[in-house]
Every structure is written in C-alpha cells, then in structure tokens.
Design a protein around this motif. Structure first.
Motif, short mmCIF file in Angstrom:
data_model
loop_
_atom_site.label_atom_id
_atom_site.label_comp_id
_atom_site.label_asym_id
_atom_site.label_seq_id
_atom_site.Cartn_x
_atom_site.Cartn_y
_atom_site.Cartn_z
N HIS A 186 0.82 -1.21 0.00
CA HIS A 186 0.00 0.00 0.00
C HIS A 186 0.85 1.26 0.00
N VAL A 187 0.21 2.36 -0.36
CA VAL A 187 0.78 3.70 -0.21
C VAL A 187 0.02 4.36 0.93
N LEU A 188 0.63 5.36 1.54
CA LEU A 188 -0.05 6.02 2.66
C LEU A 188 0.29 7.50 2.69
N ALA A 189 -0.58 8.25 3.32
CA ALA A 189 -0.38 9.69 3.55
C ALA A 189 -0.93 10.00 4.93
N GLY A 190 -0.26 10.92 5.63
CA GLY A 190 -0.69 11.23 6.98
C GLY A 190 -0.24 12.59 7.46
N LEU A 191 -0.73 12.93 8.64
CA LEU A 191 -0.36 14.17 9.34
C LEU A 191 0.05 13.80 10.75
N LYS A 192 1.14 14.42 11.24
CA LYS A 192 1.54 14.19 12.62
C LYS A 192 1.62 15.53 13.34
N TYR A 193 1.43 15.46 14.66
CA TYR A 193 1.45 16.65 15.49
C TYR A 193 2.24 16.34 16.75
N ASN A 194 3.27 17.13 17.04
CA ASN A 194 4.05 16.94 18.27
C ASN A 194 3.33 17.62 19.43
N VAL A 195 2.80 16.81 20.33
CA VAL A 195 2.05 17.32 21.47
C VAL A 195 2.99 17.97 22.48
N SER A 196 4.00 17.24 22.90
CA SER A 196 5.05 17.72 23.80
C SER A 196 6.30 16.91 23.50
N ALA A 197 7.39 17.21 24.16
CA ALA A 197 8.70 16.64 23.82
C ALA A 197 8.69 15.15 23.45
N PRO A 198 8.24 14.22 24.29
CA PRO A 198 8.36 12.83 23.85
C PRO A 198 7.10 12.29 23.14
N LEU A 199 6.01 13.03 23.10
CA LEU A 199 4.74 12.50 22.62
C LEU A 199 4.26 13.20 21.36
N SER A 200 3.85 12.41 20.37
CA SER A 200 3.24 12.95 19.15
C SER A 200 2.06 12.07 18.77
N VAL A 201 1.12 12.65 18.04
CA VAL A 201 -0.05 11.93 17.55
C VAL A 201 -0.04 12.00 16.02
N PHE A 202 -0.74 11.06 15.39
CA PHE A 202 -0.80 11.04 13.94
C PHE A 202 -2.12 10.48 13.45
N ALA A 203 -2.46 10.82 12.22
CA ALA A 203 -3.61 10.26 11.52
C ALA A 203 -3.16 9.99 10.10
N GLU A 204 -3.54 8.82 9.56
CA GLU A 204 -3.11 8.49 8.21
C GLU A 204 -4.14 7.64 7.48
N LEU A 205 -4.07 7.68 6.16
CA LEU A 205 -4.90 6.88 5.27
C LEU A 205 -3.98 6.04 4.40
N ASN A 206 -4.44 4.83 4.02
CA ASN A 206 -3.65 3.98 3.14
C ASN A 206 -4.55 3.28 2.14
N ALA A 207 -3.96 2.87 1.01
CA ALA A 207 -4.72 2.18 -0.03
C ALA A 207 -3.77 1.36 -0.89
N GLY A 208 -4.29 0.24 -1.41
CA GLY A 208 -3.49 -0.61 -2.29
C GLY A 208 -4.20 -1.92 -2.57
N PRO A 209 -3.59 -2.77 -3.39
CA PRO A 209 -4.19 -4.07 -3.69
C PRO A 209 -4.13 -4.99 -2.48
N SER A 210 -5.14 -5.81 -2.34
CA SER A 210 -5.21 -6.78 -1.25
C SER A 210 -5.29 -8.17 -1.87
N ILE A 211 -4.33 -9.02 -1.55
CA ILE A 211 -4.23 -10.35 -2.15
C ILE A 211 -4.42 -11.38 -1.05
#
Length: 156
Positions: free
Chosen positions: A108-133
């Motif tokens: 699959h390929v994917l695209a996402g966004l990440k956000y650094n909340v504070s020094a050691p912690l970050s959050v992310f959201a992503e989408l992916n798509a591709g062939p499924s065998i």
C-alpha cells in the motif's frame, strides 16, 4: 605516542559516526489495533514495524493476526499550524483464523499528518490504499484501504 595516535583515531571515528536516530514506540486504532516500533532513518524519514490484530465480519466471526513494515518520509518545508504531512509505502501480511483460514498481503501507499504534542509524545492520523491479495478460503485479489489514528512516544 601510541596513546596520542589511539586518541586521535578514536576522535576521528566518533566524529565520523552519525548521530543516533530517534526511536519510538506507539500504537494506533482504525484498521485494526496496532502496536509499533519506529526508528528514524534520517531527519526526514523513518521506518515503522507493527503488529496488528483485527476482527472480520459483522459478528466478529474471525480474527486476523498480522504485521507490517512502513517507510515514512516527511514532506519537507510543509507545516500547517503544527501539523506535519508525510507520505510513504508499506507491506502488511496477515493470517486469518476463523471459519476458514487464509493468508493475505497488502502492499500500500499512505499519507498522513503528525502533530508533536510535547517533547516525547506525538499523535498522527493516516490513510492507506493498495491491492489486497488473499490466498486460502476466499482466495482473490481486491482493493483495500484503511485509516488509523495513533500516538508515538520517543524513547530516551
């Protein structure tokens, strides 16, 4: 003289060694429940290894155990109010255990966004798509897609 040569050699090797990459542990929900380990390859790229547990069917009649690896690359020079976009590609593989059994792979390929909340912690959201065998009960090739939200914790 030997001590000086040894010291200069050690200093030269230490300066030629790249800085240690940041390592993260984390998890996500969405297309299954995933725990992962992520390691920076450079300032703008990383590799993520994950273990995935997901349920199939409306009645949760089956269970898929799997794993995957994703290459992630930041889109340099882009930052939307603290949100940093990235893209990548990956390969997931799983074993379906339920009414029958099957093995599946999902490049699959994917695209996402990440956000650094504070020094050691970050959050992310992503989408992916591709062939499924899938091979086994329900053998076939289809198109798969998914999304997830998750968090990363940078290890010291």
């Amino acid at each position: 003289m030997k001590k000086i040569l040894f010291g200069l050699t050690t200093l030269a090797l230490a300066s030629a060694t790249p800085a240690l990459a940041a390592n993260y542990i984390g998890g996500s929900v969405g297309s299954g429940l995933t725990v992962h380990y992520q390691s920076d390859l450079s300032a703008g790229s990383a590799i993520r290894y994950g273990l995935n547990l997901s349920f199939f069917g409306l009645s949760s009649s089956g269970l898929t155990l799997g794993g995957g690896v994703d290459y992630l690359n930041n889109i340099s020079g882009q930052n939307f109010g603290g949100l940093s976009p990235y893209y990548g590609f990956g390969l997931d593989a799983g074993v379906y255990l339920g009414g029958g059994s099957a093995v599946s792979i999902y490049p699959h390929v994917l695209a996402g966004l990440k956000y650094n909340v504070s020094a050691p912690l970050s959050v992310f959201a992503e989408l992916n798509a591709g062939p499924s065998i899938t091979v086994g009960s329900g053998t076939g090739i289809g198109f798969g897609y998914g999304g997830r939200i998750g968090l990363n914790y940078q290890l010291p």
